[in-house]
Motif scaffolding. Structure first.
Motif, PDB file in Angstrom:
ATOM      1  N   CYS A   1     -61.602  37.716 -31.418  1.00  0.00           N
ATOM      2  CA  CYS A   1     -62.095  38.840 -32.224  1.00  0.00           C
ATOM      3  C   CYS A   1     -63.043  39.766 -31.475  1.00  0.00           C
ATOM      4  CB  CYS A   1     -62.741  38.346 -33.509  1.00  0.00           C
ATOM      5  SG  CYS A   1     -64.261  37.415 -33.269  1.00  0.00           S
ATOM      6  N   SER A   2     -63.693  39.286 -30.439  1.00  0.00           N
ATOM      7  CA  SER A   2     -64.652  40.130 -29.722  1.00  0.00           C
ATOM      8  C   SER A   2     -64.030  40.882 -28.546  1.00  0.00           C
ATOM      9  CB  SER A   2     -65.836  39.289 -29.232  1.00  0.00           C
ATOM     10  OG  SER A   2     -65.380  38.332 -28.292  1.00  0.00           O
TER      11      SER A   2
ATOM     12  N   ASP B   1     -60.689  49.140 -31.343  1.00  0.00           N
ATOM     13  CA  ASP B   1     -62.021  49.634 -31.024  1.00  0.00           C
ATOM     14  C   ASP B   1     -61.999  51.093 -30.577  1.00  0.00           C
ATOM     15  OD1 ASP B   1     -63.805  47.073 -31.092  1.00  0.00           O
ATOM     16  OD2 ASP B   1     -61.930  46.505 -30.137  1.00  0.00           O
TER      17      ASP B   1
ATOM     18  N   GLY C   1     -58.170  47.339 -36.645  1.00  0.00           N
ATOM     19  CA  GLY C   1     -59.152  46.611 -35.843  1.00  0.00           C
ATOM     20  C   GLY C   1     -59.323  47.131 -34.431  1.00  0.00           C
TER      21      GLY C   1
ATOM     22  N   THR D   1     -52.906  43.393 -33.507  1.00  0.00           N
ATOM     23  CA  THR D   1     -54.346  43.662 -33.502  1.00  0.00           C
ATOM     24  C   THR D   1     -55.038  42.926 -34.645  1.00  0.00           C
ATOM     25  OG1 THR D   1     -54.064  45.804 -32.427  1.00  0.00           O
ATOM     26  CG2 THR D   1     -56.097  45.482 -33.689  1.00  0.00           C
ATOM     27  N   ARG D   2     -54.452  42.974 -35.832  1.00  0.00           N
ATOM     28  CA  ARG D   2     -55.047  42.272 -36.983  1.00  0.00           C
ATOM     29  C   ARG D   2     -55.171  40.775 -36.699  1.00  0.00           C
ATOM     30  NH1 ARG D   2     -51.378  45.507 -39.779  1.00  0.00           N
ATOM     31  NH2 ARG D   2     -52.382  47.370 -40.618  1.00  0.00           N
TER      32      ARG D   2
ATOM     33  N   LYS E   1     -58.016  40.212 -34.100  1.00  0.00           N
ATOM     34  CA  LYS E   1     -59.350  40.449 -34.659  1.00  0.00           C
ATOM     35  C   LYS E   1     -59.716  39.415 -35.724  1.00  0.00           C
ATOM     36  CE  LYS E   1     -60.684  43.887 -32.155  1.00  0.00           C
ATOM     37  NZ  LYS E   1     -61.896  43.831 -31.311  1.00  0.00           N
TER      38      LYS E   1
END
Length: 125
Positions: A74-75, A99, A97, A64-65, A68
Protein backbone atom coordinates in the motif's frame (compact mmCIF):
# COMPACT_ATOMS: atom_id res chain seq x y z
CA UNK A 1 19.44 2.48 -7.55
CA UNK A 2 15.66 2.99 -7.42
CA UNK A 3 13.66 -0.05 -8.55
CA UNK A 4 10.73 0.74 -10.83
CA UNK A 5 8.07 -1.76 -11.86
CA UNK A 6 6.76 -0.88 -15.31
CA UNK A 7 3.36 -2.48 -15.94
CA UNK A 8 2.76 -2.01 -19.66
CA UNK A 9 1.31 -4.31 -22.33
CA UNK A 10 2.61 -2.40 -25.36
CA UNK A 11 6.03 -3.73 -26.36
CA UNK A 12 7.22 -0.47 -27.96
CA UNK A 13 6.25 1.54 -24.88
CA UNK A 14 7.94 -1.00 -22.57
CA UNK A 15 11.12 -0.95 -24.60
CA UNK A 16 11.33 2.85 -24.90
CA UNK A 17 10.51 3.57 -21.27
CA UNK A 18 12.68 0.84 -19.76
CA UNK A 19 15.74 1.89 -21.79
CA UNK A 20 15.34 5.57 -20.97
CA UNK A 21 14.74 4.91 -17.27
CA UNK A 22 17.75 2.59 -17.07
CA UNK A 23 19.92 5.28 -18.68
CA UNK A 24 18.76 7.61 -15.90
CA UNK A 25 19.98 5.15 -13.26
CA UNK A 26 16.82 3.19 -12.44
CA UNK A 27 16.54 -0.59 -12.21
CA UNK A 28 13.44 -1.51 -14.26
CA UNK A 29 11.28 -4.59 -13.78
CA UNK A 30 8.61 -5.31 -16.38
CA UNK A 31 5.12 -6.80 -16.15
CA UNK A 32 2.93 -7.17 -19.24
CA UNK A 33 -0.50 -7.30 -17.59
CA UNK A 34 -2.14 -6.12 -14.39
CA UNK A 35 -2.14 -9.50 -12.66
CA UNK A 36 1.57 -9.99 -13.33
CA UNK A 37 2.12 -6.44 -12.04
CA UNK A 38 0.38 -7.23 -8.75
CA UNK A 39 2.34 -10.46 -8.35
CA UNK A 40 5.67 -8.78 -9.13
CA UNK A 41 4.96 -5.87 -6.79
CA UNK A 42 4.50 -8.35 -3.94
CA UNK A 43 7.61 -10.38 -4.77
CA UNK A 44 10.04 -7.60 -5.80
CA UNK A 45 8.93 -4.68 -3.60
CA UNK A 46 9.67 -1.89 -6.11
CA UNK A 47 10.25 1.71 -5.02
CA UNK A 48 7.68 2.92 -7.57
CA UNK A 49 5.17 1.45 -10.02
CA UNK A 50 4.39 2.91 -13.45
CA UNK A 51 0.93 1.50 -14.18
CA UNK A 52 -0.69 1.51 -17.61
CA UNK A 53 -4.42 1.65 -16.98
CA UNK A 54 -5.62 -0.27 -20.07
CA UNK A 55 -4.15 -3.71 -19.49
CA UNK A 56 -5.15 -7.27 -20.31
CA UNK A 57 -6.07 -9.88 -17.65
CA UNK A 58 -6.50 -7.27 -14.88
CA UNK A 59 -6.83 -3.58 -15.78
CA UNK A 60 -4.68 -0.92 -14.14
CA UNK A 61 -7.51 0.44 -12.00
CA UNK A 62 -8.20 -3.00 -10.47
CA UNK A 63 -4.49 -3.77 -10.08
CA UNK A 64 -3.96 -0.43 -8.31
CA UNK A 65 -6.89 -1.05 -5.96
CA UNK A 66 -5.47 -4.48 -5.05
CA UNK A 67 -2.00 -3.07 -4.40
CA UNK A 68 -3.28 -0.17 -2.30
CA UNK A 69 -5.50 -2.55 -0.28
CA UNK A 70 -2.63 -4.88 0.65
CA UNK A 71 -0.56 -3.86 3.72
CA UNK A 72 2.72 -4.98 2.13
CA UNK A 73 2.27 -2.89 -1.05
CA UNK A 74 0.00 0.00 0.00
CA UNK A 75 2.87 2.43 0.53
CA UNK A 76 4.45 1.90 -2.93
CA UNK A 77 3.79 5.02 -5.03
CA UNK A 78 1.84 4.27 -8.21
CA UNK A 79 1.99 6.61 -11.19
CA UNK A 80 -0.77 6.00 -13.73
CA UNK A 81 0.27 6.07 -17.38
CA UNK A 82 -2.69 6.32 -19.66
CA UNK A 83 -3.83 7.36 -23.09
CA UNK A 84 -7.11 8.27 -21.35
CA UNK A 85 -6.90 12.04 -21.22
CA UNK A 86 -10.59 12.82 -21.06
CA UNK A 87 -12.24 14.92 -18.38
CA UNK A 88 -12.54 12.85 -15.21
CA UNK A 89 -9.79 10.35 -16.07
CA UNK A 90 -7.30 11.93 -13.68
CA UNK A 91 -9.88 11.73 -10.88
CA UNK A 92 -10.67 8.11 -11.78
CA UNK A 93 -6.97 7.20 -11.44
CA UNK A 94 -6.69 9.00 -8.10
CA UNK A 95 -9.86 7.30 -6.84
CA UNK A 96 -8.33 3.92 -7.72
CA UNK A 97 -5.35 4.81 -5.51
CA UNK A 98 -2.78 6.21 -7.94
CA UNK A 99 -0.43 8.77 -6.40
CA UNK A 100 0.00 10.66 -9.66
CA UNK A 101 -1.03 10.53 -13.30
CA UNK A 102 0.62 11.14 -16.66
CA UNK A 103 -0.68 10.86 -20.20
CA UNK A 104 0.55 9.01 -23.26
CA UNK A 105 2.31 9.63 -25.46
CA UNK A 106 4.86 10.06 -22.71
CA UNK A 107 6.75 13.31 -22.47
CA UNK A 108 9.83 11.81 -20.80
CA UNK A 109 11.15 14.94 -19.03
CA UNK A 110 7.75 15.53 -17.41
CA UNK A 111 7.41 11.85 -16.46
CA UNK A 112 10.91 11.82 -14.97
CA UNK A 113 10.04 14.85 -12.83
CA UNK A 114 6.94 13.08 -11.51
CA UNK A 115 8.95 9.90 -10.81
CA UNK A 116 11.60 11.88 -8.92
CA UNK A 117 8.92 13.69 -6.90
CA UNK A 118 7.25 10.41 -5.91
CA UNK A 119 10.55 8.72 -5.06
CA UNK A 120 11.48 11.73 -2.95
CA UNK A 121 8.18 11.50 -1.06
CA UNK A 122 8.80 7.81 -0.31
CA UNK A 123 12.31 8.52 0.96
CA UNK A 124 11.10 11.14 3.42
CA UNK A 125 8.32 9.06 4.97
Amino acid sequence: MPKILLVEDNEMNRDMLSRRLERKGHHVLIAIDGQQGVTMAHSHEPDLILMDMSLPVLDGWSATRQLKAAPETCSIPILALTAHAMAGDHEKCVEAGCDDYDTKPVEFARLLGKIQALLGKGAST
